[in-house]
Scaffold this active site. Structure first.
Site, PDB file in Angstrom:
ATOM      1  N   HIS A  79       0.883  -1.185   0.161  1.00  0.00           N
ATOM      2  CA  HIS A  79      -0.007   0.144  -0.177  1.00  0.00           C
ATOM      3  C   HIS A  79       0.915   1.208  -0.049  1.00  0.00           C
ATOM      4  CE1 HIS A  79      -2.690   2.986   1.848  1.00  0.00           C
ATOM      5  NE2 HIS A  79      -3.847   2.184   1.451  1.00  0.00           N
ATOM      6  N   ASP A 129       2.929  -4.052   8.043  1.00  0.00           N
ATOM      7  CA  ASP A 129       1.853  -3.535   7.924  1.00  0.00           C
ATOM      8  C   ASP A 129       0.646  -4.441   8.158  1.00  0.00           C
ATOM      9  OD1 ASP A 129      -0.376  -2.441   7.066  1.00  0.00           O
ATOM     10  OD2 ASP A 129       0.541  -1.495   5.013  1.00  0.00           O
ATOM     11  N   GLN A 149      -4.478  -5.089   7.072  1.00  0.00           N
ATOM     12  CA  GLN A 149      -5.353  -5.939   6.697  1.00  0.00           C
ATOM     13  C   GLN A 149      -5.154  -7.344   7.520  1.00  0.00           C
ATOM     14  OE1 GLN A 149      -7.843  -5.104   4.947  1.00  0.00           O
ATOM     15  NE2 GLN A 149      -7.276  -3.183   3.807  1.00  0.00           N
ATOM     16  N   LYS A 200     -10.676  -0.300  10.640  1.00  0.00           N
ATOM     17  CA  LYS A 200     -10.852  -1.542   9.956  1.00  0.00           C
ATOM     18  C   LYS A 200     -11.166  -2.788  10.792  1.00  0.00           C
ATOM     19  CE  LYS A 200      -7.458  -0.130   6.575  1.00  0.00           C
ATOM     20  NZ  LYS A 200      -8.258   0.502   5.212  1.00  0.00           N
ATOM     21  N   CYS A 224      -4.960   2.451  -3.577  1.00  0.00           N
ATOM     22  CA  CYS A 224      -3.682   2.887  -2.845  1.00  0.00           C
ATOM     23  C   CYS A 224      -2.558   2.170  -3.171  1.00  0.00           C
ATOM     24  CB  CYS A 224      -3.839   3.429  -1.701  1.00  0.00           C
ATOM     25  SG  CYS A 224      -4.931   4.776  -1.368  1.00  0.00           S
TER      26      CYS A 224
HETATM   27  N1  7TS Z   1      -1.813  -0.898   4.707  1.00  0.00           N
HETATM   28  C1  7TS Z   1      -2.995  -1.634   3.917  1.00  0.00           C
HETATM   29  C2  7TS Z   1      -2.289  -2.854   3.506  1.00  0.00           C
HETATM   30  C3  7TS Z   1      -4.199  -1.167   3.771  1.00  0.00           C
HETATM   31  O1  7TS Z   1      -4.965  -1.769   3.070  1.00  0.00           O
HETATM   32  C4  7TS Z   1      -4.274   0.178   4.273  1.00  0.00           C
HETATM   33  C5  7TS Z   1      -5.756   0.859   3.984  1.00  0.00           C
HETATM   34  C6  7TS Z   1      -3.524   1.202   4.946  1.00  0.00           C
HETATM   35  C7  7TS Z   1      -2.164   0.504   4.936  1.00  0.00           C
HETATM   36  C8  7TS Z   1      -3.599   2.448   5.225  1.00  0.00           C
HETATM   37  O2  7TS Z   1      -4.581   2.627   6.241  1.00  0.00           O
HETATM   38  P1  7TS Z   1      -4.784   3.958   6.830  1.00  0.00           P
HETATM   39  O3  7TS Z   1      -6.087   3.632   8.075  1.00  0.00           O
HETATM   40  O4  7TS Z   1      -3.813   4.529   7.379  1.00  0.00           O
HETATM   41  O5  7TS Z   1      -5.643   4.636   5.787  1.00  0.00           O
HETATM   42  N2  7TS Z   1      -6.313   0.290   2.898  1.00  0.00           N
HETATM   43  C9  7TS Z   1      -7.560   0.743   2.356  1.00  0.00           C
HETATM   44  C10 7TS Z   1      -8.147   0.069   1.271  1.00  0.00           C
HETATM   45  O6  7TS Z   1      -7.664  -0.982   0.704  1.00  0.00           O
HETATM   46  N3  7TS Z   1      -9.191   0.875   0.816  1.00  0.00           N
HETATM   47  O7  7TS Z   1      -9.208   2.014   1.411  1.00  0.00           O
HETATM   48  C11 7TS Z   1      -8.175   1.775   2.247  1.00  0.00           C
END
Ligand code: 7TS
Length: 414
Positions: free
Chosen positions: A122, A199, A202, A225, A365
């Site tokens: 990501h 990371d 997920q 999430k 992303c």
């Molecule tokens: N890393 C992964 C693997 C992710 O899926 C996401 C968000 C992030 C980092 C960033 O998370 P945040 O909470 O800091 O934004 N992924 C997604 C997605 O797949 N669709 O919307 C956000």
């Protein structure tokens, strides 16, 4: 007994309609819905004991502080951290990774040093390393993704070397769904003298994660999430690493003593939480952790394996749909990204929205991986504790109708 139908009753939003159709929420990888218990924890904080933490001697402040610190303990236990001193509250995964980039990496990386990451990251686990590498004269290297959508670990012998300072990898890919072998990556990283950052955006919401078993040095994830509120995230850091790190942001709360010219730092983890923390959302994250613990993370994972397998099987009927990532449901998390010949993902998303189905479309992303796969975008269905197989049926039915519609639209245009 794990029963998604009973679980659904805790999520008021799931009984709403969209365009007159029952909502089928399949965008959980972007953000999950929140159970009543989490919303109530947030409301209770503001209605009953709201007060700034770690400051006052008055009752409300002490109550708020106790609940904030209790939430930190719950989070530590949830990921099997040895101590709650290792849990830093941030805004989200992105901020957690940036904290490591701006502190540890900036101090430790020098000219010619290397950060090894993967081709499936990501942007949150890529762009911060690009910046710090450019600033420090370091080099970014990438573990390649195989045509099956897994990491090609045979490249590690040549990629890992005495210049590698950090291996930064996603646990579960938000596009391919692949669950990466973090334990093995961490072992190899440590053998090379590097640290391991994971990371977990997920993975932590969807399966049991044990930082001691993984032996990672950093783990980043987001509350939103995992049934929790937005605006609160977590960074876990191994204590020996954390002790040597300089603060990220400076100001109130992170200091022990301050003179006009200088200051000394507070103990862990407060040294990394400058200013009034987002205690209300952290407390609500604690309620989300309670909720997930009551379900049992093994059951959460099992449910997702089952629904993902069911969906992968159902997708086989769809000729024009190509699923990204591994075919084996055991190797992947609860999400399926796919491309469709003859329809742009955004058009597909808009068509399905008319049916009440919420999917994510776009590059999620993860632009470089899409580019590598020869795609500009994909569509993605992602599941969580409240999704049921009938929703997969509705999705497949909707996809069939959409494919029919777009195939005919193409013919009409000719
Ligand atoms: N890393 C992964 C693997 C992710 O899926 C996401 C968000 C992030 C980092 C960033 O998370 P945040 O909470 O800091 O934004 N992924 C997604 C997605 O797949 N669709 O919307 C956000």
């Amino acid at each position: 007994m794990f029963d998604p139908r009973a679980i659904r009753k805790d999520f008021p939003i799931l009984s709403r309609t969209v365009h007159g159709k029952p909502l089928v929420y399949l965008d959980n990888a972007a953000t999950s819905q929140k159970p009543r218990q989490v919303v109530q924890a947030l409301a209770e904080c503001y209605e009953s004991y709201n007060s700034n933490v770690h400051r006052g001697v008055h009752t409300l402040s002490m109550e708020a502080t106790d609940r904030y610190e209790a939430a930190r303990k719950k989070v530590a236990e949830f990921i099997h951290a040895p101590s709650d001193r290792q849990i830093i509250f941030t805004r989200n995964t992105t901020e957690s990774i940036n904290l490591v980039a701006h502190t540890w990496a900036r101090e430790r990386l020098g000219q010619g040093d290397e950060v090894l990451t993967t081709e499936m990251e990501h942007h949150s686990n890529l762009v911060p390393w690009q910046q710090v590498a450019a600033e420090r004269g370091a080099r970014l290297r990438f573990i390649p993704v195989t045509p099956e959508g897994t990491l090609d670990l045979s490249t590690l012998d040549s990629l890992l070397n005495e210049r590698t300072r950090l291996v930064a990898a996603v646990h579960t890919s938000n596009v391919l769904g692949t669950i990466n072998p973090i334990q093995e990556l961490a072992r190899r990283a440590h053998e090379a003298g590097a640290l391991m950052l994971v990371d977990g955006a997920q993975s932590v919401p969807h399966m049991p994660v044990d930082v001691q078993a993984l032996d990672c040095d950093f783990l980043a994830f987001s509350a939103h999430k995992m049934l929790g509120p937005t605006g609160i995230g977590v960074l876990y850091v191994k204590e020996s690493v954390l002790e040597g790190m300089e603060p990220f942001l400076r100001g109130g709360e992170m200091v022990r003593e301050v003179w006009y010219e200088r200051a000394t730092w507070n103990e862990l983890p407060f040294r990394f939480e400058a200013g009034t923390p987002n205690f209300a959302d952290a407390i609500a994250l604690g309620a989300a952790v309670d909720y997930l613990n009551a379900l049992g993370m093994d059951s959460v994972r099992q449910h997702e394996v089952e629904i993902t397998r069911y969906a992968l099987e159902a997708f086989r009927e769809l000729e024009d749909v190509e699923v990204l990532g591994p075919r084996d449901g055991n190797l992947r998390g609860g999400l399926i990204a796919f491309s469709v010949s003859g329809a742009h993902p955004h058009d597909l998303g808009t068509f399905l929205d008319r049916e009440g189905i919420a999917l994510r479309t776009g590059h999620h992303c993860v632009m470089p991986l899409h580019r590598k796969l020869g795609l500009t975008a994909s569509a993605r269905a992602s599941f969580y504790v409240y999704n049921v197989s009938e929703e997969v049926d509705t999705l497949v039915h909707g996809l069939k109708r959409a494919l029919d519609y777009f195939t005919h639209a193409v013919r009409r245009a000719r």
